[in-house]
Motif scaffolding. Structure first.
Motif, PDB file in Angstrom:
ATOM      1  N   HIS A   1       7.483  19.667  -4.667  1.00 57.48           N
ATOM      2  CA  HIS A   1       6.434  20.080  -3.929  1.00 57.48           C
ATOM      3  C   HIS A   1       5.777  21.451  -4.791  1.00 57.48           C
ATOM      4  O   HIS A   1       4.940  21.988  -4.128  1.00 57.48           O
TER       5      HIS A   1
ATOM      6  N   ARG B   1      -6.264  11.776 -10.270  1.00 53.42           N
ATOM      7  CA  ARG B   1      -5.356  12.772 -10.919  1.00 53.42           C
ATOM      8  C   ARG B   1      -4.753  12.314 -12.005  1.00 53.42           C
ATOM      9  O   ARG B   1      -3.771  11.309 -11.868  1.00 53.42           O
TER      10      ARG B   1
ATOM     11  N   GLU C   1      -1.960  12.365 -13.541  1.00 52.38           N
ATOM     12  CA  GLU C   1      -0.567  12.726 -13.250  1.00 52.38           C
ATOM     13  C   GLU C   1       0.173  12.767 -14.275  1.00 52.38           C
ATOM     14  O   GLU C   1       0.286  11.616 -14.914  1.00 52.38           O
TER      15      GLU C   1
ATOM     16  N   ILE D   1       3.884   3.706  -4.991  1.00 54.05           N
ATOM     17  CA  ILE D   1       2.585   4.218  -4.582  1.00 54.05           C
ATOM     18  C   ILE D   1       2.821   5.469  -4.357  1.00 54.05           C
ATOM     19  O   ILE D   1       1.662   6.118  -3.720  1.00 54.05           O
TER      20      ILE D   1
ATOM     21  N   ARG E   1       3.159   8.485  -6.173  1.00 53.73           N
ATOM     22  CA  ARG E   1       2.441   9.529  -6.870  1.00 53.73           C
ATOM     23  C   ARG E   1       1.701   8.429  -7.733  1.00 53.73           C
ATOM     24  O   ARG E   1       2.238   7.951  -8.737  1.00 53.73           O
TER      25      ARG E   1
ATOM     26  N   PHE F   1      -5.816   7.472  -6.055  1.00 51.88           N
ATOM     27  CA  PHE F   1      -5.154   7.431  -4.588  1.00 51.88           C
ATOM     28  C   PHE F   1      -6.287   7.710  -3.535  1.00 51.88           C
ATOM     29  O   PHE F   1      -7.321   8.046  -3.992  1.00 51.88           O
TER      30      PHE F   1
END
Ligand code: ATP
Length: 488
Positions: free
Chosen positions: A111, A202, A204, A211, A213, A217
């Motif tokens: 997080h 993003r 990432e 799905i 991350r 999206f």
């Protein structure tokens, strides 16, 4: 007792039944991008609709918006993304895999917020005891370095006037940029919200877990504008409303929780932030962010007032974002172009914002995981998705028991009639038991079978997915029966 799904169970069911495929699979796949198949696209439409109905349609204080993905580059300067939207990463010297430093912590901090590049550079991280998640080598990392998350693209055909734009990394900024438009063209008065669902991108570093991350999206975001002194009340209101949305759509309460961000973890502009976490069946922490709800204060609107003041400088700077400084804040910013005039109180201020920000794909994954079940039926395993009716991709499947004796024609007529009301599916191939199993795996709540008795008394069987209970319903009562059961 419901079976706890493993991620592999979900991935394999999604592939087998046509919910979700790897993107560009015939070319070997494109990492962390996914395509939604015939059932997946319906599931996602239903998740979107459930969010929109709850957040916009059923409320008198929220309106909708659909902004373009490409926006003026200064928006990202003002929002802070151009300078600050980065992950701190380290590369394993053995296998060259890059990992987010916060994901190397002993307790995986899924997080952790994305950080500012300055903070990243200044961060002293001791990675000597950390293990590479790919090759398991310990302590062979490069110095941590910042990794920009926004995808860049060029707009314009001519080299001279082309400019660098970004694929939006969140939908929220389009809402702030339209705050004044909405205020000037509708009847909204504070407190009110503007909602939007749309794609975000993003780059990432660590993509994982199907799905959960991905690099492309869909987000469902609400910016709720309120008077500064009322922000705490609205924060609590949206926490409760968003938590209830998930449980009302069937997520088990024991799999959901709030995690309030601690002071040091808060983004510098946020007064408070809470994650709605779901107990996903992967990752060492299990509990992972499903949605974030933040009190963003008046930060964004104030920043965009500074952004607007930077426009001239930007033209003078040849539209180059990398070297430009954002203009300072005007002394009278409280009455700037993005301020609000309260005509009852006769006062002008920059509203505070409460932002519930959800992921459509991540929610769809949580709904899939929570609905997944396996049970033994007469010595065979029955896989099923116990979806809430509102989310089920197909609401009703219609079968003839066999194709002869006019059963197929009757079943087709019933299907043609019902599909005007719900998403239906017709199937006449193979043994009826197998057809039921297919629909159980698709999460279809009701299957209707036309059999020999239908010709005699005009009734059909209606089989319920979860209990497998069958009742006979007269064909002229069928639509009402299903409407009542499906609550549609
Ligand atoms: P994370 O800590 O998981 O990277 P975040 O805190 O950066 O998420 P936000 O910027 O708050 O996420 O975005 C709001 C929501 O958008 C998240 O709660 C999640 O549901 C969704 N989301 C964000 N990034 C992704 C992604 N890469 N793939 C899928 N959904 C995402």
């Amino acid at each position: 007792m419901a079976k706890i799904a493993k991620l592999d169970d979900i991935v394999s069911l999604c592939k087998r039944r046509g919910f979700i495929f790897q993107s560009s699979e015939i070319y070997g796949g494109l990492a962390s991008c996914y395509d939604y198949g015939p059932l997946g696209v319906e599931l996602k439409r239903n998740v979107r609709k459930a969010w929109w109905d709850n957040t916009v349609q059923l409320r008198d204080d929220v309106v909708g918006l659909d902004c373009s993905i490409l926006m003026h580059p200064l928006i990202w300067k003002a929002s802070g993304h151009a300078d600050k939207f980065a992950d701190l990463i380290a590369e394993c010297k053995k296998c060259n895999t890059r990992t987010r430093v916060d994901h190397l912590a002993d307790h995986v901090e899924e997080h952790t917020e994305h950080i500012s590049i300055d903070t990243a550079m200044a961060a002293q991280q001791d990675l000597s005891s950390k293990e590479c998640p790919n090759c398991k080598t310990v302590g062979k990392f490069t110095e941590p370095m910042p990794f920009k998350l926004m995808f860049e693209t060029q707009m314009g055909a001519n080299v001279d006037d082309s400019m660098t734009l970004y694929l939006r990394p969140e939908t929220a900024q389009g809402i702030f940029a339209n705050f004044k438009n909405v205020l000037d063209t509708t009847r909204v008065r504070i407190p009110f919200g503007i909602a939007q669902i749309g794609k975000s991108f993003r780059n990432e570093v660590t993509t994982k877990a199907f799905i959960f991350r991905t690099r492309e999206f869909e987000q469902a975001e609400l910016e709720f504008f309120c008077k500064p002194s009322t922000d705490e009340k609205w924060y609590e209101h949206w926490k409760e409303a968003r938590f209830n949305w998930y449980t009302e759509l069937g997520l088990k309460k024991e799999n959901l929780r709030f995690r309030e961000h601690e002071r040091g973890e808060l983004a510098h502009y946020a007064k408070a932030c809470v994650d709605v976490e779901y107990k996903f069946p992967f990752g060492s922490g299990d509990w992972q962010e499903l949605e974030g709800i933040a009190n963003r204060t008046d930060y964004d609107l104030r920043q965009h007032q500074r952004g607007i003041r930077t426009l001239n400088k930007w033209f003078e700077n040849n539209k180059d974002l990398t070297t430009i400084e954002l203009a300072g804040e005007a002394e009278d910013y409280q009455s700037g172009p993005l301020s609000y005039f309260d005509d009852e109180q006769k006062e002008r201020y920059i509203p505070y914002v409460i932002e519930p920000s959800a992921g459509i794909d991540r929610s769809a994954l949580a709904f899939l995981v929570d609905a997944y079940d396996e049970e033994e039926v007469r010595g065979e395993t029955r896989n099923l998705l116990r979806f809430h009716h509102a989310l089920a991709p197909i609401k009703v499947a219609v079968f003839p028991l066999v194709k002869r004796d006019g059963m197929a024609e009757t079943a087709r007529n019933i299907y043609d009639d019902l599909k005007k009301h719900f998403n239906c599916f017709y199937d006449e191939k193979g043994a009826v038991g197998r057809r039921y199993r297919r629909q159980d795996e698709a999460g279809t709540p009701f299957c209707i079978t036309v059999d020999g008795q239908t010709k005699e008394d005009n009734t059909v069987t209606v089989r319920q997915r979860d209990s497998m209970e069958q009742v006979r319903v007269s064909t002229n009562q069928l639509l009402n029966h299903l409407r009542e059961k499906l609550n549609m």
